[in-house]
Design a protein around this motif. Sequence first.
Motif, PDB file in Angstrom:
ATOM      1  N   GLY A 235       0.772  -1.247   0.000  1.00  0.00           N
ATOM      2  CA  GLY A 235       0.000   0.000   0.000  1.00  0.00           C
ATOM      3  C   GLY A 235       0.798   1.288   0.000  1.00  0.00           C
ATOM      4  N   HIS A 236       2.079   1.222  -0.340  1.00  0.00           N
ATOM      5  CA  HIS A 236       2.893   2.436  -0.203  1.00  0.00           C
ATOM      6  C   HIS A 236       2.874   3.314  -1.454  1.00  0.00           C
ATOM      7  CE1 HIS A 236       4.496  -0.228   2.975  1.00  0.00           C
ATOM      8  NE2 HIS A 236       4.318   0.910   3.640  1.00  0.00           N
ATOM      9  N   ALA A 237       3.278   4.548  -1.245  1.00  0.00           N
ATOM     10  CA  ALA A 237       3.340   5.493  -2.372  1.00  0.00           C
ATOM     11  C   ALA A 237       4.197   4.906  -3.482  1.00  0.00           C
ATOM     12  CB  ALA A 237       3.924   6.811  -1.883  1.00  0.00           C
ATOM     13  N   GLU A 238       5.314   4.258  -3.093  1.00  0.00           N
ATOM     14  CA  GLU A 238       6.259   3.718  -4.083  1.00  0.00           C
ATOM     15  C   GLU A 238       5.807   2.390  -4.662  1.00  0.00           C
ATOM     16  OE1 GLU A 238       6.788   4.348  -0.928  1.00  0.00           O
ATOM     17  OE2 GLU A 238       8.627   5.493  -0.577  1.00  0.00           O
ATOM     18  N   SER A 239       4.825   1.706  -4.045  1.00  0.00           N
ATOM     19  CA  SER A 239       4.441   0.357  -4.486  1.00  0.00           C
ATOM     20  C   SER A 239       4.024   0.393  -5.945  1.00  0.00           C
ATOM     21  CB  SER A 239       3.295  -0.188  -3.632  1.00  0.00           C
ATOM     22  OG  SER A 239       3.664  -0.159  -2.265  1.00  0.00           O
ATOM     23  N   PRO A 240       4.481  -0.615  -6.731  1.00  0.00           N
ATOM     24  CA  PRO A 240       4.238  -0.578  -8.180  1.00  0.00           C
ATOM     25  C   PRO A 240       2.773  -0.748  -8.586  1.00  0.00           C
ATOM     26  CG  PRO A 240       5.993  -2.138  -7.607  1.00  0.00           C
ATOM     27  CD  PRO A 240       5.370  -1.703  -6.330  1.00  0.00           C
ATOM     28  N   GLY A 241       1.934  -1.287  -7.714  1.00  0.00           N
ATOM     29  CA  GLY A 241       0.522  -1.486  -8.072  1.00  0.00           C
ATOM     30  C   GLY A 241      -0.172  -0.155  -8.348  1.00  0.00           C
ATOM     31  N   GLU A 242      -1.220  -0.247  -9.166  1.00  0.00           N
ATOM     32  CA  GLU A 242      -1.993   0.948  -9.525  1.00  0.00           C
ATOM     33  C   GLU A 242      -2.643   1.572  -8.281  1.00  0.00           C
ATOM     34  OE1 GLU A 242      -4.552   0.636 -13.371  1.00  0.00           O
ATOM     35  OE2 GLU A 242      -5.889   0.428 -11.661  1.00  0.00           O
ATOM     36  N   THR A 243      -2.735   2.906  -8.263  1.00  0.00           N
ATOM     37  CA  THR A 243      -3.433   3.594  -7.161  1.00  0.00           C
ATOM     38  C   THR A 243      -4.843   3.941  -7.634  1.00  0.00           C
ATOM     39  OG1 THR A 243      -1.324   4.597  -6.551  1.00  0.00           O
ATOM     40  CG2 THR A 243      -3.299   5.545  -5.544  1.00  0.00           C
ATOM     41  N   ILE A 244      -5.850   3.642  -6.794  1.00  0.00           N
ATOM     42  CA  ILE A 244      -7.209   4.071  -7.144  1.00  0.00           C
ATOM     43  C   ILE A 244      -7.778   4.891  -5.983  1.00  0.00           C
ATOM     44  CG2 ILE A 244      -7.700   2.108  -8.681  1.00  0.00           C
ATOM     45  CD1 ILE A 244      -9.472   1.014  -6.333  1.00  0.00           C
ATOM     46  N   GLU A 245      -8.816   5.657  -6.288  1.00  0.00           N
ATOM     47  CA  GLU A 245      -9.445   6.451  -5.231  1.00  0.00           C
ATOM     48  C   GLU A 245     -10.925   6.108  -5.192  1.00  0.00           C
ATOM     49  OE1 GLU A 245      -7.779  10.406  -5.076  1.00  0.00           O
ATOM     50  OE2 GLU A 245      -9.681  11.130  -4.217  1.00  0.00           O
ATOM     51  N   VAL A 246     -11.435   5.781  -4.015  1.00  0.00           N
ATOM     52  CA  VAL A 246     -12.860   5.484  -3.858  1.00  0.00           C
ATOM     53  C   VAL A 246     -13.376   6.344  -2.706  1.00  0.00           C
ATOM     54  CG1 VAL A 246     -14.587   3.687  -3.374  1.00  0.00           C
ATOM     55  CG2 VAL A 246     -12.494   3.072  -4.600  1.00  0.00           C
ATOM     56  N   ASP A 247     -14.388   7.157  -2.983  1.00  0.00           N
ATOM     57  CA  ASP A 247     -14.960   8.065  -1.973  1.00  0.00           C
ATOM     58  C   ASP A 247     -13.872   8.871  -1.262  1.00  0.00           C
ATOM     59  OD1 ASP A 247     -17.447   7.106  -2.607  1.00  0.00           O
ATOM     60  OD2 ASP A 247     -17.404   5.539  -1.058  1.00  0.00           O
ATOM     61  N   GLY A 248     -12.920   9.353  -2.041  1.00  0.00           N
ATOM     62  CA  GLY A 248     -11.877  10.205  -1.475  1.00  0.00           C
ATOM     63  C   GLY A 248     -10.779   9.456  -0.735  1.00  0.00           C
ATOM     64  N   LYS A 249     -10.848   8.142  -0.731  1.00  0.00           N
ATOM     65  CA  LYS A 249      -9.838   7.356  -0.009  1.00  0.00           C
ATOM     66  C   LYS A 249      -8.985   6.602  -1.015  1.00  0.00           C
ATOM     67  CE  LYS A 249      -9.577   4.693   4.105  1.00  0.00           C
ATOM     68  NZ  LYS A 249     -10.060   3.671   4.928  1.00  0.00           N
ATOM     69  N   HIS A 275      -7.446  -4.761  -3.325  1.00  0.00           N
ATOM     70  CA  HIS A 275      -6.880  -3.436  -3.093  1.00  0.00           C
ATOM     71  C   HIS A 275      -6.638  -3.259  -1.600  1.00  0.00           C
ATOM     72  CE1 HIS A 275      -8.447  -2.837  -7.159  1.00  0.00           C
ATOM     73  NE2 HIS A 275      -7.442  -1.989  -7.255  1.00  0.00           N
ATOM     74  N   VAL A 276      -5.486  -2.700  -1.267  1.00  0.00           N
ATOM     75  CA  VAL A 276      -5.189  -2.474   0.150  1.00  0.00           C
ATOM     76  C   VAL A 276      -5.155  -0.970   0.399  1.00  0.00           C
ATOM     77  CG1 VAL A 276      -3.837  -4.602   0.330  1.00  0.00           C
ATOM     78  CG2 VAL A 276      -2.661  -2.462  -0.147  1.00  0.00           C
ATOM     79  N   GLU A 277      -5.389  -0.603   1.644  1.00  0.00           N
ATOM     80  CA  GLU A 277      -5.418   0.821   1.977  1.00  0.00           C
ATOM     81  C   GLU A 277      -4.047   1.443   1.752  1.00  0.00           C
ATOM     82  OE1 GLU A 277      -7.041   1.715   5.842  1.00  0.00           O
ATOM     83  OE2 GLU A 277      -8.829   0.498   5.425  1.00  0.00           O
ATOM     84  N   TYR A 278      -4.056   2.651   1.257  1.00  0.00           N
ATOM     85  CA  TYR A 278      -2.826   3.418   1.041  1.00  0.00           C
ATOM     86  C   TYR A 278      -2.172   3.700   2.397  1.00  0.00           C
ATOM     87  CZ  TYR A 278       0.087   7.300  -0.593  1.00  0.00           C
ATOM     88  OH  TYR A 278       1.131   8.128  -0.882  1.00  0.00           O
ATOM     89  N   ARG A 279      -0.841   3.491   2.461  1.00  0.00           N
ATOM     90  CA  ARG A 279      -0.166   3.626   3.755  1.00  0.00           C
ATOM     91  C   ARG A 279       0.911   4.687   3.801  1.00  0.00           C
ATOM     92  NH1 ARG A 279       1.711  -1.930   6.418  1.00  0.00           N
ATOM     93  NH2 ARG A 279       2.093  -0.446   8.091  1.00  0.00           N
ATOM     94  N   GLY A 280       1.087   5.454   2.728  1.00  0.00           N
ATOM     95  CA  GLY A 280       2.129   6.489   2.757  1.00  0.00           C
ATOM     96  C   GLY A 280       3.481   5.952   2.333  1.00  0.00           C
ATOM     97  N   ALA A 281       4.549   6.525   2.919  1.00  0.00           N
ATOM     98  CA  ALA A 281       5.911   6.223   2.448  1.00  0.00           C
ATOM     99  C   ALA A 281       6.425   4.891   2.987  1.00  0.00           C
ATOM    100  CB  ALA A 281       6.853   7.343   2.873  1.00  0.00           C
ATOM    101  N   LEU A 282       7.104   4.156   2.123  1.00  0.00           N
ATOM    102  CA  LEU A 282       7.688   2.861   2.497  1.00  0.00           C
ATOM    103  C   LEU A 282       8.663   3.005   3.661  1.00  0.00           C
ATOM    104  CD1 LEU A 282       8.319  -0.145   1.923  1.00  0.00           C
ATOM    105  CD2 LEU A 282       9.908   0.611   0.137  1.00  0.00           C
ATOM    106  N   LYS A 283       9.458   4.076   3.639  1.00  0.00           N
ATOM    107  CA  LYS A 283      10.479   4.211   4.682  1.00  0.00           C
ATOM    108  C   LYS A 283       9.839   4.344   6.065  1.00  0.00           C
ATOM    109  CE  LYS A 283      11.671   9.172   4.415  1.00  0.00           C
ATOM    110  NZ  LYS A 283      10.456   9.594   5.088  1.00  0.00           N
ATOM    111  N   ASP A 284       8.650   4.935   6.137  1.00  0.00           N
ATOM    112  CA  ASP A 284       7.975   5.073   7.439  1.00  0.00           C
ATOM    113  C   ASP A 284       7.551   3.711   7.974  1.00  0.00           C
ATOM    114  OD1 ASP A 284       8.320   7.768   7.257  1.00  0.00           O
ATOM    115  OD2 ASP A 284       6.299   8.189   6.526  1.00  0.00           O
ATOM    116  N   THR A 285       7.068   2.840   7.085  1.00  0.00           N
ATOM    117  CA  THR A 285       6.693   1.481   7.526  1.00  0.00           C
ATOM    118  C   THR A 285       7.931   0.711   7.983  1.00  0.00           C
ATOM    119  OG1 THR A 285       4.769   1.400   6.084  1.00  0.00           O
ATOM    120  CG2 THR A 285       5.693  -0.717   6.743  1.00  0.00           C
ATOM    121  N   LEU A 286       9.035   0.841   7.225  1.00  0.00           N
ATOM    122  CA  LEU A 286      10.257   0.123   7.607  1.00  0.00           C
ATOM    123  C   LEU A 286      10.764   0.606   8.963  1.00  0.00           C
ATOM    124  CD1 LEU A 286      11.963   0.061   4.104  1.00  0.00           C
ATOM    125  CD2 LEU A 286      11.242  -1.951   5.410  1.00  0.00           C
TER     126      LEU A 286
END
Length: 327
Positions: A235-249, A275-286
């Motif tokens: 779910g990260h910004a850098e993750s190669p999967g496509e990003t989608i938006e549903v109801d602003g999320k 689809h998994v929830e967007y989680r922001g930057a990968l480095k923050d999760t690490l």
Amino acid sequence: MENVFDYEDIQLIPAKCIVESRSACDTSVTLGGHTFRLPVVPANMQTIIDENIAKTLAKDNYFYIMHRFEPETRIAFIKDMQATNYIASISVGVKEEEYRFIDTLKAEELIPEFITIDIAHGHSNQVIRMIQYIKEHLPTSFVIAGNVGTPEAVRELEHAGADATKVGIGPGKVCITKVKTGFGTGGWQLAALRWCAKAASKPVIADGGIRTHGDIAKSIRFGASMVMIGSLFAGHAESPGETIEVDGKRYKEYFGSASEFQKGEKKNVEGKKMHVEYRGALKDTLTEMEQDLQSSISYAGGDQLLAIRNVDYVVVKNSIFNGDKVY
Ligand SMILES: NC(=O)C1=CN([C@@H]2O[C@H](COP(=O)(O)OP(=O)(O)OC[C@H]3O[C@@H](n4cnc5c(N)ncnc54)[C@H](OP(=O)(O)O)[C@@H]3O)[C@@H](O)[C@H]2O)C=CC1
Ligand SMILES: Nc1nc2c(ncn2[C@@H]2O[C@H](COP(=O)(O)O)[C@@H](O)[C@H]2O)c(=O)[nH]1
């Protein structure tokens, strides 16, 4: 097999703390002669890792395994990584063209530090032949072979020359192997890990089913040297999967390597897309994973990762969530 359990059924029991700060706990692990910051590797899947993420991880001293789904890019990838003094860690399959790929690597003297044989049912003569071929032609590459789910498989792959084995048949978030075939370690992956790790004489990588950071510590307790994680990294910004938006999320796409989306056809499909929830930057999760694991080590009463291996535990079926959500 008796006494099967999974991650959510286990709680580790704390031992007296010996550090004054969690930051004094060392989460590093050595694999194949290289030391990495965390015993965690993002799954070698197309919606989890790409060349940019591989470079970032290598630069920051995390282990990575590049996927095998753009086979024609692998030579350039190895050259690029090694030219910048990073480790080259790639995946291969077992089809005939993969033997020719190994021949090319040998002829060009391009030696990846790590080669992962990435096959659904790793306890097979096809995988044994590939291990032996790599070990014969690229003897200094560290070979990770999988996936398997039994002690017998671990022993056979180690005996064939594998330097590490990867355990997990069907516990993955986008896996449908268990429903399509009736086989696997889904639902008892942690017990299967323990079963396999007891038979292993080399490192074991636990693959699939990690849903919380605490599951990393539990994997170490039950014998893993490293854990492979897909969904928590999707779910990260850098993750190669496509990003989608549903109801602003925002959400990110995550699909299985044996899904129709990966294969481009509906044949032997054993994976799905979600689809998994967007989680922001990968480095923050690490960073969060590292801090949580440091805390695990402190609860284990040590200051090194392997202190976790010695702790007691209880089996309390389906206990840890109590109806709560983690995030
Ligand atoms: N960890 C897991 O639980 C699982 C992971 N996956 C992932 O999906 C991807 C595709 O895997 P995979 O299908 O192995 O790779 P491939 O599609 O590259 O298949 C490799 C070769 O093995 C053969 N093969 C595959 N499964 C079996 C089997 N059960 N019995 C006999 N031969 C078999 C295939 O032939 P043919 O296709 O003709 O049978 C093919 O020749 C991998 O990335 C893998 O990690 C998939 C399922 C489970
Ligand atoms: N049965 C299937 N398993 C798959 C597929 N693609 C990947 N995988 C496995 O899942 C883990 C990741 O698990 P997660 O729980 O952390 O999301 C990955 O490393 C593979 O072993 C598939 O199509 N079918």
